[in-house]
Scaffold this motif. Sequence first.
Motif, PDB file in Angstrom:
ATOM      1  N   TYR A 224      51.580 -72.327 -31.298  1.00 14.28           N
ATOM      2  CA  TYR A 224      52.782 -71.497 -31.274  1.00 14.28           C
ATOM      3  C   TYR A 224      52.368 -70.064 -31.559  1.00 14.28           C
ATOM      4  O   TYR A 224      51.704 -69.803 -32.573  1.00 14.28           O
ATOM      5  CB  TYR A 224      53.789 -71.990 -32.309  1.00 14.28           C
ATOM      6  CG  TYR A 224      55.107 -71.258 -32.285  1.00 14.28           C
ATOM      7  CD1 TYR A 224      55.935 -71.319 -31.166  1.00 14.28           C
ATOM      8  CD2 TYR A 224      55.531 -70.505 -33.375  1.00 14.28           C
ATOM      9  CE1 TYR A 224      57.149 -70.655 -31.140  1.00 14.28           C
ATOM     10  CE2 TYR A 224      56.737 -69.842 -33.361  1.00 14.28           C
ATOM     11  CZ  TYR A 224      57.550 -69.910 -32.228  1.00 14.28           C
ATOM     12  OH  TYR A 224      58.754 -69.247 -32.195  1.00 14.28           O
TER      13      TYR A 224
ATOM     14  N   GLU B 262      57.732 -80.413 -20.955  1.00 13.33           N
ATOM     15  CA  GLU B 262      57.329 -79.106 -20.448  1.00 13.33           C
ATOM     16  C   GLU B 262      55.918 -78.712 -20.882  1.00 13.33           C
ATOM     17  O   GLU B 262      55.163 -78.135 -20.097  1.00 13.33           O
ATOM     18  CB  GLU B 262      58.326 -78.049 -20.935  1.00 13.33           C
ATOM     19  CG  GLU B 262      58.050 -76.648 -20.421  1.00 13.33           C
ATOM     20  CD  GLU B 262      59.139 -75.680 -20.844  1.00 13.33           C
ATOM     21  OE1 GLU B 262      58.795 -74.547 -21.214  1.00 13.33           O
ATOM     22  OE2 GLU B 262      60.324 -76.063 -20.807  1.00 13.33           O
ATOM     23  N   ASP B 263      55.552 -79.040 -22.122  1.00 13.37           N
ATOM     24  CA  ASP B 263      54.311 -78.486 -22.678  1.00 13.37           C
ATOM     25  C   ASP B 263      53.283 -79.515 -23.134  1.00 13.37           C
ATOM     26  O   ASP B 263      52.136 -79.139 -23.394  1.00 13.37           O
ATOM     27  CB  ASP B 263      54.635 -77.592 -23.884  1.00 13.37           C
ATOM     28  CG  ASP B 263      55.417 -76.353 -23.490  1.00 13.37           C
ATOM     29  OD1 ASP B 263      55.156 -75.808 -22.408  1.00 13.37           O
ATOM     30  OD2 ASP B 263      56.303 -75.943 -24.270  1.00 13.37           O
TER      31      ASP B 263
ATOM     32  N   TYR C  43      51.900 -76.063 -33.316  1.00 17.29           N
ATOM     33  CA  TYR C  43      53.196 -76.092 -32.641  1.00 17.29           C
ATOM     34  C   TYR C  43      54.257 -76.775 -33.498  1.00 17.29           C
ATOM     35  O   TYR C  43      55.458 -76.519 -33.336  1.00 17.29           O
ATOM     36  CB  TYR C  43      53.090 -76.780 -31.283  1.00 17.29           C
ATOM     37  CG  TYR C  43      54.176 -76.296 -30.350  1.00 17.29           C
ATOM     38  CD1 TYR C  43      54.107 -75.043 -29.760  1.00 17.29           C
ATOM     39  CD2 TYR C  43      55.299 -77.084 -30.093  1.00 17.29           C
ATOM     40  CE1 TYR C  43      55.110 -74.582 -28.938  1.00 17.29           C
ATOM     41  CE2 TYR C  43      56.312 -76.633 -29.266  1.00 17.29           C
ATOM     42  CZ  TYR C  43      56.218 -75.381 -28.686  1.00 17.29           C
ATOM     43  OH  TYR C  43      57.220 -74.920 -27.883  1.00 17.29           O
TER      44      TYR C  43
ATOM     45  N   THR D 165      63.753 -79.027 -19.966  1.00 15.56           N
ATOM     46  CA  THR D 165      62.442 -78.755 -19.381  1.00 15.56           C
ATOM     47  C   THR D 165      62.565 -77.717 -18.274  1.00 15.56           C
ATOM     48  O   THR D 165      63.273 -77.922 -17.287  1.00 15.56           O
ATOM     49  CB  THR D 165      61.832 -80.050 -18.814  1.00 15.56           C
ATOM     50  OG1 THR D 165      61.716 -81.012 -19.869  1.00 15.56           O
ATOM     51  CG2 THR D 165      60.454 -79.783 -18.217  1.00 15.56           C
TER      52      THR D 165
ATOM     53  N   ASP E 215      60.152 -79.987 -26.196  1.00 18.92           N
ATOM     54  CA  ASP E 215      59.116 -79.381 -25.349  1.00 18.92           C
ATOM     55  C   ASP E 215      58.058 -80.370 -24.879  1.00 18.92           C
ATOM     56  O   ASP E 215      57.050 -79.958 -24.283  1.00 18.92           O
ATOM     57  CB  ASP E 215      58.419 -78.247 -26.106  1.00 18.92           C
ATOM     58  CG  ASP E 215      59.186 -76.934 -26.051  1.00 18.92           C
ATOM     59  OD1 ASP E 215      59.941 -76.731 -25.082  1.00 18.92           O
ATOM     60  OD2 ASP E 215      59.036 -76.114 -26.972  1.00 18.92           O
ATOM     61  N   THR E 216      58.248 -81.653 -25.102  1.00 25.88           N
ATOM     62  CA  THR E 216      57.174 -82.605 -24.806  1.00 25.88           C
ATOM     63  C   THR E 216      56.910 -82.765 -23.310  1.00 25.88           C
ATOM     64  O   THR E 216      55.756 -82.906 -22.899  1.00 25.88           O
ATOM     65  CB  THR E 216      57.485 -83.991 -25.405  1.00 25.88           C
ATOM     66  OG1 THR E 216      58.811 -84.386 -25.029  1.00 25.88           O
ATOM     67  CG2 THR E 216      57.383 -83.968 -26.917  1.00 25.88           C
TER      68      THR E 216
ATOM     69  N   ARG F 278      52.562 -82.645 -21.632  1.00 22.85           N
ATOM     70  CA  ARG F 278      52.093 -83.574 -20.589  1.00 22.85           C
ATOM     71  C   ARG F 278      52.751 -84.944 -20.634  1.00 22.85           C
ATOM     72  O   ARG F 278      52.192 -85.934 -20.159  1.00 22.85           O
ATOM     73  CB  ARG F 278      50.564 -83.741 -20.681  1.00 22.85           C
ATOM     74  CG  ARG F 278      49.799 -82.445 -20.599  1.00 22.85           C
ATOM     75  CD  ARG F 278      48.327 -82.636 -20.872  1.00 22.85           C
ATOM     76  NE  ARG F 278      47.633 -81.371 -21.021  1.00 22.85           N
ATOM     77  CZ  ARG F 278      46.398 -81.246 -21.483  1.00 22.85           C
ATOM     78  NH1 ARG F 278      45.709 -82.328 -21.823  1.00 22.85           N
ATOM     79  NH2 ARG F 278      45.841 -80.064 -21.599  1.00 22.85           N
TER      80      ARG F 278
ATOM     81  N   GLN G 178      48.200 -77.471 -28.084  1.00 23.62           N
ATOM     82  CA  GLN G 178      49.214 -76.433 -27.905  1.00 23.62           C
ATOM     83  C   GLN G 178      49.453 -75.724 -29.221  1.00 23.62           C
ATOM     84  O   GLN G 178      49.572 -76.347 -30.272  1.00 23.62           O
ATOM     85  CB  GLN G 178      50.531 -77.021 -27.398  1.00 23.62           C
ATOM     86  CG  GLN G 178      51.540 -75.934 -27.044  1.00 23.62           C
ATOM     87  CD  GLN G 178      52.893 -76.482 -26.671  1.00 23.62           C
ATOM     88  OE1 GLN G 178      53.147 -77.671 -26.854  1.00 23.62           O
ATOM     89  NE2 GLN G 178      53.753 -75.641 -26.162  1.00 23.62           N
TER      90      GLN G 178
ATOM     91  N   HIS H  93      51.894 -82.544 -29.704  1.00 18.70           N
ATOM     92  CA  HIS H  93      51.515 -81.201 -29.279  1.00 18.70           C
ATOM     93  C   HIS H  93      50.104 -80.846 -29.737  1.00 18.70           C
ATOM     94  O   HIS H  93      49.369 -80.159 -29.024  1.00 18.70           O
ATOM     95  CB  HIS H  93      52.529 -80.188 -29.800  1.00 18.70           C
ATOM     96  CG  HIS H  93      53.862 -80.281 -29.127  1.00 18.70           C
ATOM     97  ND1 HIS H  93      54.136 -79.644 -27.934  1.00 18.70           N
ATOM     98  CD2 HIS H  93      54.984 -80.958 -29.462  1.00 18.70           C
ATOM     99  CE1 HIS H  93      55.376 -79.909 -27.574  1.00 18.70           C
ATOM    100  NE2 HIS H  93      55.912 -80.711 -28.478  1.00 18.70           N
TER     101      HIS H  93
END
Length: 215
Positions: free
Chosen positions: A35, A80-81, A41, A123, A77-78, A83, A33, A28
């Motif tokens: 939080y 979804e957020d 994150y 996701t 979240d890998t 790539r 990214q 992340h």
Amino acid sequence: MEKETFIAIVRRCRSWIHRLEEAASRIHAEVNQRYDETLPYGFHLRLTAACVSRYGYEVARTEADVLILYAAAYLHDTIEDARMSYNDVRRFLGAFNDVDFPADVDARRSFEEQVPEIVYALTNEKGRNRAERASEAYYAGIRSTRFASFVKMCDRLANIRYSTMFVFANRMLDVYREEYPAFIRAIHEGAVTPVPEAMRREAECLLHEEAYVVL
């Protein structure tokens, strides 16, 4: 699983879990990214994994299950957020199926197959707003995937806990409070892995604690 057994497994696999946490946090960080716009994150990933530490014994049955839960929490979240693709997650997991991992072939196969499925199920879909991104099809996928409802609740409980840390900075708390009845029905009722009652109680207590209501 007995709580004492769960704790013993976590202690035995502590170095493996820490390596996983560091690697997931880097994923992340590499895409910048954050939080809540300010925190690394990895802070959210640790909060999510902390819920596994508290409640994982209620759904895990084997040592492989324990490692699946932690891996899914850190990687949820890998796609979804961060790539990553489904196959990227599979390749990433190969690096953690190593000497510290249970030797049983079936355990290794279960780990490699189940974690990407959980991450994929968690996701969000494409959408213009929260409702479109979390459609009925999205929740159906969560309910039908082993451990996905549990990890989704870990994710939500982590967000709720963070929102209650700072009483006057809880812009999302009202959102979580309003969404909760439909949210818990969507991930719990008819799920392959129902959400443990203790997790539901904690969320409900935090959401309805009077001290966190900002007028």
